[in-house]
Write an enzyme that holds these catalytic residues in place. Sequence first.
Site, short mmCIF file in Angstrom:
data_model
loop_
_atom_site.label_atom_id
_atom_site.label_comp_id
_atom_site.label_asym_id
_atom_site.label_seq_id
_atom_site.Cartn_x
_atom_site.Cartn_y
_atom_site.Cartn_z
N ASN A 98 -1.17 -1.47 -2.33
CA ASN A 98 -0.85 -2.90 -2.37
C ASN A 98 -2.07 -3.60 -2.95
O ASN A 98 -3.08 -3.76 -2.28
CB ASN A 98 -0.57 -3.40 -0.94
N TRP A 99 -1.95 -3.96 -4.22
CA TRP A 99 -3.11 -4.53 -4.92
C TRP A 99 -3.39 -5.98 -4.49
O TRP A 99 -4.43 -6.52 -4.84
CB TRP A 99 -2.88 -4.48 -6.43
N LYS A 100 -2.42 -6.60 -3.80
CA LYS A 100 -2.56 -8.02 -3.41
C LYS A 100 -2.87 -8.86 -4.64
O LYS A 100 -2.39 -8.55 -5.72
CB LYS A 100 -3.61 -8.15 -2.30
N GLU B 158 2.07 -1.90 9.96
CA GLU B 158 0.72 -2.38 9.68
C GLU B 158 0.26 -3.32 10.81
O GLU B 158 0.62 -4.50 10.83
CB GLU B 158 0.70 -3.16 8.37
N SER C 161 -6.49 -0.79 6.66
CA SER C 161 -7.79 -0.14 6.48
C SER C 161 -7.70 1.38 6.38
O SER C 161 -8.61 2.09 6.80
CB SER C 161 -8.77 -0.55 7.59
N GLY D 173 -4.35 -1.15 0.95
CA GLY D 173 -4.83 -2.33 0.23
C GLY D 173 -6.13 -2.02 -0.49
O GLY D 173 -6.14 -1.45 -1.58
N GLY D 174 -7.23 -2.39 0.13
CA GLY D 174 -8.56 -2.26 -0.49
C GLY D 174 -8.81 -0.94 -1.19
O GLY D 174 -9.25 -0.92 -2.35
P1 PGA Z 1 -6.01 -2.82 3.72
O1 PGA Z 1 -4.61 -3.54 3.45
O2 PGA Z 1 -5.82 -1.38 3.40
O3 PGA Z 1 -6.97 -3.49 2.80
O4 PGA Z 1 -6.34 -3.05 5.16
C1 PGA Z 1 -3.41 -2.91 3.80
C2 PGA Z 1 -2.26 -3.83 3.47
O5 PGA Z 1 -2.41 -5.05 3.57
O6 PGA Z 1 -1.18 -3.37 3.09
#
Ligand code: PGA
Length: 255
Positions: free
Chosen positions: A13-15, A171, A217, A238-239
């Site tokens: 998920n690149w946001k 999540e 995370s 995400g990250g």
């Molecule tokens: P994160 O994000 O891995 O940066 O915690 C996960 C997500 O929001 O899907």
Amino acid sequence: MNRNLRKTVIAGNWKMNKTPAEAVKLIEELKVVAENKKNCDIIICVPFVDLPAAVEACKGTDIKVGAQNVHFEKSGAFTGEISADMLLELGVNYVIIGHSERRQYFGETDDTVNLRTKAALEAGLTVILCIGELLNEREDGITAEVLSMQTKKALKGLTAEQMKKVIIAYEPVWAIGTGKTATAQQADEACGIVRDTVASIFDKAVADATTIQYGGSMNAKNAAELLSMENVDGGLIGGASLKAPDFGVIIDAAQ
Ligand code: PGA
């Protein structure tokens, strides 16, 4: 035991990160780490404006492309929104729905999550449906109730056939972007609660066949342990999905 009944799915998920040109550059790196990894599906969910470039760059690879949201109406006066048909015409087959950031910052509710999910499925998209408890809900001991309620509301009115195109991402909101990861046991337990809820709505066969990811995370260090759990069928990342080497380690952990 039932792991072979469902697909393992590693999704990024690149946001709100990467311009189209930056997206193509990252995909070039991702292609290398994603090559010949047959034991999981690999999806990247990119910003709307990156979708055409990402679809083009991923052609002929095992990387699939998804969006991060979709509206529930087919068309009309919904300034700033994108319909499922618009995504499909671009060659996009996946969409994240109900991410906690959408719920927290953009007024997404369980009801709109349900509407979006139905619209996406009716159009032919595969949905990555996000659910998860807040920190205070976990502290109050109501995680199971929250997960069960969110799952039931999101899946309301769906058929067992439609569930073949639903991936659920558990999540915990307190773990997203915070560096705090659920323990493997917490992730397994929560994904198990979601699976039991799916079984109670449909039946055990549907529940056993549903991919339930963990997100929050997940990174190169903790992925192997999380993904080794019986009920954790992949990750929504995400990250760490923005760094090809880290995403590669997570993909490898899913093999
Ligand atoms: P994160 O994000 O891995 O940066 O915690 C996960 C997500 O929001 O899907």
